[in-house]
Enzyme design. Structure first.
Site: not given
Ligand code: 3HC
Length: 697
Positions: A67, A106, A109, A129
């Site tokens: 992210a 992310g 992901e 994270e």
């Protein structure tokens, strides 16, 4: 190739395939435009009747690295990552993620929401994270265990490490590993899938494989020890347990909520602050982004002692040839032996292979003559902390070095200007202050002198990164940033003993705060003789109270040199386990009665405030004098060099969290109690409090 509206994502038709390329430098983070672009790309895939499958690949140095951290500070703009991932997962045609560099957070992901994953063999994947105080929030914790099993998924998520593409392939996370031309390989992999009629393959449809339920308790016990004080690793265990007990869609919703709650936690704010501060520290005033560092292909280190050996290891580990200069063949031979031992320990731990160790040892040569440094690009002197010895070395180096070679000093306390002035060309002189053990400690305190050339500063900074260190630039000041602040904490720890605290009490308070070791246990580790020598070097410039406070000298006189003599502030058994030493109580009592000092009961709060605020106050002075460019640099130094808990963000961030008015109030209180010269609030603190601001605004 069609650029989508978002500019960071483009789609090209290759036969029956769509190839989606993400180009969002520097690390292809999932900024709003990338999320929107990916959504558009899936829509294009679904609406194009001729398109049979899609490949997602990235330009530049890496696949999606996660992210966009910069967007965490404001409300996220739709589409959220969860929505994008849901669309990828729901696609009716296969999507293949083509991974190079690192697929992180992310980014991983996104890859897990694709049907297949293909990677270059140099690629790495992970969920970092937890290092930002959060956990995967867009399906990572729910999909990963379905693919690789609960225990390995929990390890990856709770510890935040990266694994290689090959390891990921063995675990079933990646379907194919290739060694070159990723795009061509991904296209032919996908064409083959299409030709074979392969269907979409949704990780979300997989069940959670069987696992040993004891994994949660054992992980919790291990993590609370290994990551003492950190919240997110333990939350990861609860999260994973929830994932194994909850249907997919519900687990996705719960995971999102957990991540969102963590994101606003003080620990996450502090950890994200450190992440940003470490990168900001690379921006050195007066060094433009376009200034090229000098080439460093060969280095020399003068001084084969403890520091010189550790520094030599750093260069070997980075693949840079290094010449170690010493006064005698004997001292060099024992240095080489000790260096080999360091690498052997690494082989034993499984960090490197025996062959790799030999390759690293082959990079090391030794010499007793300065002629050997004639062709190096950089010399680091790491000899004893005596100004005249160092000056003499500088003169000798000047005589043999190439004109463009850099002279760096590893001094921790001496005046950088005086050292620079002892070279015929002060512009080539800088400080590179490593911390013991140099091959382990991440911090590199680089030092600039007034005349150091900008490209020399650029070189020491770039070199720090190349060595895998966290470099921070300090300016002229006694003890620079790190040791100047440390010396204030050391002073207060000593004064606290005078006032009636015990070494155990002080160490307990500081370790409970989050430091890995207390100041007295640390002194025992460093050696009381070393502490006494450092004191002797500075005693003439000390205040009368500090001059009087010679507890260290008394310990040396009593033969209590620390761990090396099994006795210091603590007593040590054969396995170096510390215990209370009544002799030290007696020594302290005798000291106090000699000067008519009365011991009083000292609270834990007083210990913590005096030790921490003495440092914060000094740091404010350093900032004001220009010895540090920004408060973040100080936080980076303390978290990387002295184990200040990263989840508290470093001393300056912590002081802001406490509130500078409260810090100033305490400084005023201790000015009266301990003495104004020690605690008078720094003018910067006075000013910031008056303006209603903190170090960070
Ligand atoms: N978002 C925004 N910017 C990022 C970023 C991210 N996730 N990761 C790195 N950057 C920026 C850095 O700030 C730096 O910017 P600067 O040049 O302006 O200072 C630049 O990219 C280069 O970063 P590094 O200096 O760290 O470059 P390296 O090559 O040494 O390392 C890296 C690259 C391994 C990708 C490293 O940057 C890294 O580990 N990044 C963090 C990755 C991460 O934590 N991802 C998870 C994010 S949270 C998430 O995904 C939540 C999700 O589950 C919902």
């Amino acid at each position: 190739m069609k650029k989508l509206d978002t500019q960071t994502v483009s789609v090209a038709k290759r036969g029956s395939l769509l190839v989606v390329t993400i180009d969002n430098p520097p690390v292809n983070a999932l900024s709003h435009s990338v999320r929107a672009g990916l959504l558009e790309a899936v829509n294009a895939l679904e609406s194009d009747a001729d398109a049979r499958a899609m490949v997602i690949i990235c330009k530049g140095r890496t696949f999606i690295a996660g992210a966009d951290i910069h967007e965490f500070k404001r409300p996220m703009q739709a589409p959220l990552l969860g929505e994008v991932i849901e669309r990828l997962d729901a696609a009716t045609k296969p999507i293949v993620a083509a991974i190079h560099g690192t697929a992180l957070g992310g980014g991983l992901e996104v890859a897990l929401a694709c049907s297949y994953r293909i990677a270059l063999d140099q690629a790495r994947v992970g969920f970092p994270e937890v290092k930002l105080g959060i956990l995967p929030g867009s399906g990572g914790s729910v999909r990963l265990p379905r693919l690789i099993g609960v225990a390995p998924a929990l390890t990856m998520i709770s510890e935040g490490g990266q694994i290689s593409a090959r390891d990921a392939c063995d675990k079933g996370l990646i379907d194919a590993v290739v060694s070159e031309d990723l795009e061509a390989a991904a296209i032919s992999f996908t064409e083959k899938l299409v030709a074979e009629g392969a269907k979409v393959c949704r990780v979300s449809a997989l069940p959670v494989p069987g696992f040993d339920p004891a994994v949660f308790d054992t992980s919790r016990a291990m993590l609370s020890k290994k990551y003492k004080g950190f919240r997110a690793p333990l939350v990861a265990v609860d999260l994973m347990k929830m994932v194994t007990e909850t249907p997919f869609a519900e687990a996705i919703a719960s995971e999102y909520k957990v991540c969102k709650d963590l994101l606003v936690s003080p620990q996450s704010r502090a950890l994200r602050h450190i992440f940003a501060a470490e990168r900001e520290a690379l921006n050195v005033a007066g060094v433009g982004a376009d200034l090229r560092p000098r080439d460093v292909r060969r280095v020399a280190i003068v001084g084969p002692g403890t520091m010189g050996r550790g520094i030599a290891c750093c260069f070997q580990n980075a693949g840079i040839p290094v010449i170690l200069i010493g006064r005698s063949d004997d001292s060099l031979a024992s240095a080489v032996k000790a260096i080999r031992k360091i690498h052997e320990a690494n082989v034993k731990r499984g960090g490197i292979t025996a062959d790799e160790m030999e390759r690293r040892m082959a990079l090391l040569t030794t010499a007793t003559s300065y002629e050997a440094v004639a062709d190096v690009d950089l010399v680091i002197e790491a000899v004893t902390e005596e100004l005249n010895v160092k000056k003499d070395i500088f003169a000798r180096l000047d005589a043999v070095l190439r004109k463009d070679a850099i002279i760096a000093t590893n001094t921790s306390f001496l005046d950088i200007e005086e050292l620079a002035a002892s070279s015929a060309d002060p512009s080539r002189v800088a400080g590179m202050h490593f911390f013991n053990p140099a091959h382990v400690m991440k911090l590199l305190e680089n030092v600039r002198a007034l005349k150091t050339a900008p490209d020399v500063l650029a070189t020491t900074t770039a070199l720090g990164k190349r060595l895998g260190k966290v470099p921070v630039m300090a300016g002229r000041s006694e003890g620079f940033i790190a040791n100047r602040m440390l010396s204030k904490r050391t002073r207060e720890a000593q004064f606290l003993l005078e006032d009636g605290a015990t070494p155990q009490q002080v160490d307990r308070v500081l370790t409970a705060f989050g430091f890995p070791i207390g100041p007295f246990a640390l002194a025992d580790l460093a050696g009381m003789d070393i502490m006494a020598a450092a004191r002797a070097a500075r005693v003439a410039r000390m205040s009368p109270r500090e001059q009087r406070c010679n507890i260290v000298d008394r310990l040396v006189a009593a033969g209590r040199l620390g761990q090396k003599s099994s006795a210091g502030y603590y007593a040590y058994d054969e396995s170096r386990k510390p215990s209370h030493a009544p002799e030290v109580d007696m020594l302290l009592e005798a000291y106090r009665s000699e000067y008519g000092l009365a011991a009083r009961a000292i609270t834990d709060e007083e210990i913590l405030e005096r030790c921490l605020y003495a440092m914060v106050n000094e740091a404010a002075k350093i900032l004001e004098e220009g010895g540090a460019a920004r408060p973040g640099d100080i936080d980076v130094i303390w978290t990387n060099g002295f184990g200040f808990p990263t989840y508290l963000g470093g001393p300056m961030f912590y002081a802001d969290a406490v509130g500078l008015p409260r810090v100033k109030e305490a400084l005023d209180k201790y000015s009266e109690l301990v003495g104004e010269p020690f605690f008078k609030p720094a003018p910067l603190i006075e000013r910031l409090v008056a303006e209603g601001r903190g170090f960070y605004g």
